[in-house]
Design a protein around this motif. Structure first.
Motif, mmCIF file in Angstrom:
data_model
loop_
_atom_site.group_PDB
_atom_site.id
_atom_site.type_symbol
_atom_site.label_atom_id
_atom_site.label_comp_id
_atom_site.label_asym_id
_atom_site.label_seq_id
_atom_site.Cartn_x
_atom_site.Cartn_y
_atom_site.Cartn_z
ATOM 1 N N UNK A 184 -19.875 -12.889 2.359
ATOM 2 C CA UNK A 184 -19.410 -12.110 1.206
ATOM 3 C C UNK A 184 -18.061 -11.448 1.492
ATOM 4 N N UNK A 210 -0.265 -11.626 0.144
ATOM 5 C CA UNK A 210 -0.119 -11.272 1.552
ATOM 6 C C UNK A 210 -1.511 -11.199 2.171
ATOM 7 N N UNK A 252 -0.541 -4.036 -4.525
ATOM 8 C CA UNK A 252 -1.079 -4.870 -3.435
ATOM 9 C C UNK A 252 -1.914 -6.038 -3.928
ATOM 10 N N UNK A 253 -2.719 -5.796 -5.012
ATOM 11 C CA UNK A 253 -3.622 -6.862 -5.455
ATOM 12 C C UNK A 253 -2.884 -8.035 -6.087
ATOM 13 N N UNK A 285 0.836 -1.207 0.000
ATOM 14 C CA UNK A 285 0.000 0.000 0.000
ATOM 15 C C UNK A 285 0.872 1.259 0.000
ATOM 16 N N UNK A 310 -15.863 -5.164 5.414
ATOM 17 C CA UNK A 310 -16.682 -4.273 4.592
ATOM 18 C C UNK A 310 -18.096 -4.218 5.173
ATOM 19 N N UNK A 341 -11.099 -14.145 6.218
ATOM 20 C CA UNK A 341 -10.995 -13.379 4.974
ATOM 21 C C UNK A 341 -9.545 -13.329 4.488
ATOM 22 N N UNK A 342 -8.612 -13.255 5.450
ATOM 23 C CA UNK A 342 -7.202 -13.206 5.069
ATOM 24 C C UNK A 342 -6.692 -14.583 4.645
ATOM 25 N N UNK A 355 -3.737 -10.045 5.069
ATOM 26 C CA UNK A 355 -3.617 -9.080 6.161
ATOM 27 C C UNK A 355 -4.866 -9.094 7.040
ATOM 28 N N UNK A 384 -14.707 -12.242 -0.663
ATOM 29 C CA UNK A 384 -14.262 -11.085 -1.446
ATOM 30 C C UNK A 384 -12.935 -11.341 -2.179
ATOM 31 N N UNK A 385 -11.967 -11.887 -1.445
ATOM 32 C CA UNK A 385 -10.649 -12.114 -2.033
ATOM 33 C C UNK A 385 -10.700 -13.121 -3.178
ATOM 34 N N UNK A 411 -13.392 -13.821 -5.072
ATOM 35 C CA UNK A 411 -14.100 -13.178 -6.183
ATOM 36 C C UNK A 411 -13.160 -12.246 -6.936
ATOM 37 N N UNK A 412 -12.381 -11.471 -6.153
ATOM 38 C CA UNK A 412 -11.466 -10.507 -6.766
ATOM 39 C C UNK A 412 -10.403 -11.203 -7.602
ATOM 40 N N UNK A 413 -10.077 -12.441 -7.229
ATOM 41 C CA UNK A 413 -9.055 -13.173 -7.976
ATOM 42 C C UNK A 413 -9.684 -14.047 -9.040
ATOM 43 N N UNK A 429 -21.194 -5.587 3.125
ATOM 44 C CA UNK A 429 -21.249 -6.992 2.713
ATOM 45 C C UNK A 429 -21.500 -7.884 3.928
#
Lengths: 274, 365
Positions: B104, B87, B82-83, B56, B97, B156-157, B89, B108-109, B111-113, B100
């Protein structure tokens, strides 16, 4: 429990002290300024002829055009106003306060002046209007697109200001968390930033739309007053006042109802976000 | 957990500036399966370190490598956003969030990937089960307890199977009564994570109990590092000495009395029953030649095992029945004529003993 008891005590104190009479009288006059015109309008409504009046060509054309242009202006405001708000909130650049000042100017500028400025810039002989006309044949004044442009000019500041404020107040760390989870910048915007400022975004949209719906000065100056092409509800009211008062009243009633509906929607869900 | 070679873990040797007068320099190597704590006061640069490793913030010099991949190397023009870093975190305050639901958030991670919606929700649900969060899938983060939010943040991490687990003040958002329990939950999940783990904290208890190795960060520089025992026994800066000397004791409390080993300690807190973690600052322990008079109810005679000169202060390790670290001014130390092997009286006021509930841990500690 403690805070509740405090409220009750405070209420008791308020009840014990009588407010100054003069203040109440002035407040009453203040309220009358708003209330009397509406009473005047409602008292003139020709209730029996109303369905027929609302079905007339003039009213139908104006209503349809107002809906199309105000919604189109709102859509344009989203497409270019939200990015503008984002840039103002997130990027440091020289002259940023100047840009922000210019964006908010239409909020205080007499709309007629805005319409005149649009005419000088985009009219047939305008700074950009002339080369644009020669190159593409496009002519904005006195066209429905011109109405959308005038509406956008006057109404978009509401959206920009609301969204920029919300973006400033948003905790940026959430966006950092999203990118650490693998979200690219567009995904962060779509799935975190915009949803998190959702209430403000909706409030800004409703205000923008309501302002566009009521637009008069810039529209009539820049786009004229052609039934079915540029004559929106407010313009039709203005014309009808000269020719047929009953139609003017019917049109006004439509706009009061729409405005009240907007207000109620905002009150219910999004007023706090402003 | 078998430790892998450092090259498969985290190698971070970098520096950067923030503002005009703050500079962070860090040199860390964490092999897979090992937990390192970065311990420091507020403003020492801990959050900056998190932001740099997560990508970041961009580092100005040095190199950050993870699992054989270079994340940062400004000299070679390498900066991975970062994306693109693996890592995981757990942020301070968790940063779930709010719009959500729990499931969800965890998905999130994935879905983002690029994982499909149904697959990612199924995988997220698996992790919620593993972290004892079944039944909370549909809930919004605003309606979770501190401990539940922590586990959701952990899920989530972890769900994206990162190469590094980074925890930023994982327990600071929690109140004292739940901290002990959640630290154990955290400890267990850290053990399950195969990669290197980095815990950022200002709480020495957290650092000493969770980490294999502690790095003390002060004003942007690591002033000392070593195993928790090394730091506690030989602190090199006054900050390290202040927090590192803390005596941590596990015991069982009942009616204002804690049984530690076979020794009883009086507590000021009478309401806590069951297993407890006691913390006693070294400066809260006084030493006397003769049985002291007055209010301290915790006092006993013991032996002096070790004397360390810290300059203005002297640190004393005492022996049976309950080994403790005490700290006295150099002046007091010379008046008392302290010497290793001698007998000494020790006193602690009950009000100076920190008590945290530690449900579920054996009292032998």
């Amino acid at each position: 429990m403690g805070s509740r008891r405090l409220t009750i005590e405070r209420r008791a104190v308020e009840r014990a002290r009588r407010p100054p009479v003069l203040l109440i009288v002035l407040a009453g006059i203040g309220f009358a300024v708003f209330a009397v015109p509406f009473i005047g309008l409602i008292s003139r409504v020709p209730w029996t002829d109303l369905p027929e009046l609302l079905a007339s060509d003039l009213v139908i054309d104006a209503l349809r055009l107002s809906m199309v242009t105000s919604l189109a202006a709102t859509l344009v405001a989203v497409l270019i106003g939200v990015p503008l708000a984002w840039v103002l909130a997130r990027l440091e650049f020289p002259g940023r306060s100047l840009v922000r000042g210019l964006v908010t100017l239409p909020l205080v500028l007499p709309p007629v002046v805005g319409g005149a400025a649009l005419l000088f810039a985009l009219g047939r002989r305008g700074l950009i209007g002339e080369p644009l006309n020669q190159a593409t044949g496009l002519l904005l004044p006195f066209s429905t697109s011109g109405v959308v442009l005038a509406n956008t000019f006057v109404a978009m500041p509401f959206l920009v200001i609301t969204v920029e404020g919300a973006l400033r107040n948003l905790d940026h760390r959430y966006e950092g968390a999203a990118s650490s989870l693998g979200a690219g910048q567009w995904t962060v915007l779509r799935r975190v930033t915009l949803p998190m400022i959702g209430p403000s975004l909706v409030a800004g949209l409703v205000l923008t739309w309501a302002r566009a719906l009521g637009e008069f000065g810039a529209t009539i100056t820049f786009a004229g007053n052609l039934q079915g092409r540029t004559q929106t509800l407010p313009l039709a009211v203005f014309v009808a006042l000269e020719s047929d008062r009953d139609v003017a009243v019917a049109l006004s009633l439509v706009m009061v109802v729409v405005s009240l509906a907007v207000l109620l929607v905002l009150r219910e869900r999004w007023w706090k976000a402003l | 957990m078998v430790e892998g070679p450092v090259g498969e873990g985290l190698e971070a040797r970098f520096g950067l500036h923030r503002g005009d007068d703050f500079r962070l320099e860090l040199d860390l190597a964490i092999s897979p399966g090992r937990t390192v704590a970065l311990l420091g006061p507020n403003g020492a640069g801990k959050s900056t370190a998190v932001a740099a490793i997560a990508g970041l913030l961009q580092v100005e010099w040095g190199r950050i490598g993870l699992a054989g991949i270079t994340l940062d190397d400004p000299d070679a023009g390498i900066y991975l956003p970062p994306e693109s870093r693996k890592v995981g975190v757990v942020f301070q305050d968790y940063l779930l969030f709010p719009h959500l639901s729990v499931v969800e958030n965890v998905a999130f991670g994935l879905r983002s990937r690029g994982m499909s919606r149904s697959d990612s929700l199924a995988r997220a649900a698996d992790w919620l089960t593993r972290l004892d969060l079944t039944g909370l899938e549909k809930r919004k983060p605003g309606r979770l307890s501190g401990g539940q939010a922590q586990r959701v943040a952990l899920a989530r991490a972890l769900v994206t199977e990162p190469d590094l687990l980074l925890l930023d003040e994982p327990l600071s958002a929690l109140d004292v009564t739940t901290r002990g329990e959640l630290r154990r939950v955290l400890d267990r999940h850290l053990e399950d994570f195969p990669g290197p783990r980095l815990v950022i904290t200002h709480d020495p208890v957290e650092a000493f109990l969770l980490a294999d190795e502690v790095h003390i960060l002060e004003e942007g520089v690591v002033t000392q590092w070593g195993t928790p025992d090394e730091i506690r026994l030989r602190p090199r800066t006054s900050y390290a000495a202040d927090l590192a000397g803390s005596n941590l004791l596990f015991g069982r409390a009942s009616a204002g009395l804690a049984l530690v080993g076979s020794h009883h300690i009086h507590l000021a807190e009478h309401d806590i029953d069951g297993d407890v973690l006691l913390t006693i600052r070294p400066s809260a322990i006084s030493l006397h030649r003769r049985p002291p008079e007055g209010s301290p109810r915790n006092m006993w005679e013991t032996s002096i095992e070790l004397i360390e000169d810290l300059g203005e202060r002297t640190r004393v390790r005492t022996g049976a029945p309950l080994p403790l670290t005490a700290e006295v001014t150099a002046e007091a130390s010379s008046t008392l004529c302290l010497a290793e092997g001698e007998r000494i009286w020790l006193a602690i006021k009950a009000t100076e003993i920190g008590v945290e509930p530690e449900d579920g841990r054996s009292s032998s500690g």
